[in-house]
Design an enzyme around this catalytic site. Structure first.
Site, PDB file in Angstrom:
ATOM      1  N   HIS A 128      37.033 -10.157  20.969  1.00  0.00           N
ATOM      2  CA  HIS A 128      36.135  -9.706  22.030  1.00  0.00           C
ATOM      3  C   HIS A 128      35.089 -10.778  22.312  1.00  0.00           C
ATOM      4  O   HIS A 128      34.631 -11.482  21.397  1.00  0.00           O
ATOM      5  CB  HIS A 128      35.452  -8.402  21.605  1.00  0.00           C
ATOM      6  N   SER A 131      49.927   0.284  18.909  1.00  0.00           N
ATOM      7  CA  SER A 131      49.008   0.078  20.026  1.00  0.00           C
ATOM      8  C   SER A 131      49.241   1.112  21.121  1.00  0.00           C
ATOM      9  O   SER A 131      50.352   1.624  21.288  1.00  0.00           O
ATOM     10  CB  SER A 131      49.184  -1.328  20.605  1.00  0.00           C
TER      11      SER A 131
END
Length: 436
Positions: free
Chosen positions: A150, A351
């Protein structure tokens, strides 16, 4: 709001830092007010319901609002300072905050007297806090983070003036452990602060904590020479119900999650958990608030702990586990449907982020609120997403593609470099794609 009856009030042991000096200097002490606990739906409940707890809490606030300096703000809740310590102002929701923290501590397998944490304003604040802890514990440490980490991780490196190394990733977005090994060996004279991503922002890839720990060991890093922060913004609430990859029985330093993502809180928030033995590195006496503070933001939203507490209590671990399974199943359903339609698509293991070729029409992207990078877009299959929604999306995408690519006369872009040749349905890779 009509909550289900599934929570009860209990007196819990106060969670107070063992290092008492700073607490005594600040005048703060263990809070002796109402203490709460997140309860599981369906379990025997001899205490008050969620309704009763919230009504009692609102009554308390209503009584105190008459003495507040800004009555127009009604319930101006500020959880400033340490969540576990008393201060002079009772206009807070720290009882709810501690209940939420206890719940996550149990989820990530760390004892109540061994952890410290707080409710943050979101995943970025959690990353800033975790990385700052690593820097304070290992001042000469180098920050290692994958290029798919991130953006707040690299922001932290700039803010704290830290040396950093960007680690390559595989095509699925997971950290390249051989590149990590190479760079660890190049900097072996300095400690390592490693950001481990549990669900990358765009591809949903999960860095393997166990492989990273083994790599550190192989490179000669003892446990006192590395610090691991886990950025689990999206997947931190999912992985505990799938496997045991995140837990404090492993030598990790901190974990952060976002509360407004998988849990769906209506405003940005998050949770940061670390080891209690570490937090004194950040603790500061603040006479003005008569407490100790080791947070990033200082003043913190007092509403978000209540939303988190309510969401966790309404769902419980069984409800969350069902959400996780449904999201994983729906993500696979979307991936399989797109693949059968001849559309380039990728889905990482564990995921709920489905990566597909970027739609050619900006209006289509805007209408479906798709996030796009390069020639890719992604769909995050959250608990609120139904099969009907997915079917509508697939149907419209298939119809629109016929126009974009003139019923096969024009070619869709090759995205093999972005999502892997085995996931690319361009004319060059189509044979391999169909056979897979």
């Amino acid at each position: 709001m009509t909550p289900r009856s599934l929570a009860r009030r209990r007196l819990l042991s106060p969670n107070v830092d063992n290092k008492k000096q700073k607490v005594e200097q600040s005048g703060a002490g263990p809070r002796k007010n109402l203490q709460l606990e997140v309860m599981e739906p369906g379990l025997k409940n001899d205490g008050p319901s969620l309704d009763t707890i919230l009504v009692n809490y609102l009554d308390t606030l209503t009584q105190r609002v008459n003495f507040h300096l800004a009555p127009l703000l009604q319930f101006h809740l500020n959880n400033c300072g340490d969540p576990f310590l008393q201060n002079t102002v009772d206009f807070h929701s720290k009882d709810f905050e501690v209940a939420v923290l206890d719940w996550f501590a149990q989820l990530w397998e760390i004892e109540k007297d061994q952890y410290w944490g707080y409710v943050t304003n979101g995943g970025t604040e959690g990353n800033l806090h975790g990385i700052l802890l690593g820097r304070e514990i290992l001042p000469e440490g180098i920050l290692y983070a994958s290029k798919d980490s991130h953006y707040s991780v690299f922001k932290a490196a700039r803010m704290y003036r830290m040396d950093s190394e960007t680690i390559n990733t595989s095509v699925n977005g997971e950290m390249d452990y051989s590149d990590l090994r190479t760079k660890l060996l190049q900097n072996k004279d300095k400690p390592a602060i490693i950001n481990v991503t549990i669900g990358t922002t765009f591809k949903g890839a999960i860095d393997d904590v166990d492989v990273i720990l083994e790599t550190l060991k192989d490179c000669g890093y003892s446990q006192d020479r590395f610090y691991i922060h886990c950025d689990a913004a999206l997947c931190g609430l999912m992985t505990p119900f799938i496997n045991n990859m995140i837990n404090f029985k492993k030598p990790i330093g901190s974990v952060t999650i976002s509360g407004h993502k998988f849990l769906g809180c209506p405003m940005p928030c998050g949770v940061q958990i670390t080891r209690k033995s570490y937090i004194n590195n950040l603790s500061t006496n603040v006479e003005y608030i008569a407490s100790v503070d080791a947070t990033i933001s200082g003043s913190r939203n007092g509403l978000t702990p209540i939303f988190l507490w309510y969401s966790l209590s309404a769902k419980g671990q069984i409800g969350l586990q069902k959400d996780v399974k449904r999201c994983l199943d729906n993500a696979k359903y979307l991936k399989d449907r797109l693949q059968k339609a001849g559309i380039s698509v990728m889905l990482n293991e564990l995921s709920i982020i489905v990566v597909l070729e970027r739609p050619r029409d900006h209006e289509f992207v805007r209408r479906w609120q798709l996030s796009c990078v390069k020639d890719m877009a992604h769909v995050i299959v959250m608990p609120g997403i139904t099969r009907e929604m997915l079917d509508n999306f697939i149907s419209e995408l298939v119809q629109q593609r016929k126009q974009w690519y003139q019923n096969g006369k024009a070619e869709a872009p090759c995205v093999a470099d972005d999502i892997g040749a085995q996931n690319c349905a361009c004319s060059y890779h189509k044979i391999d794609y169909i056979s897979s």
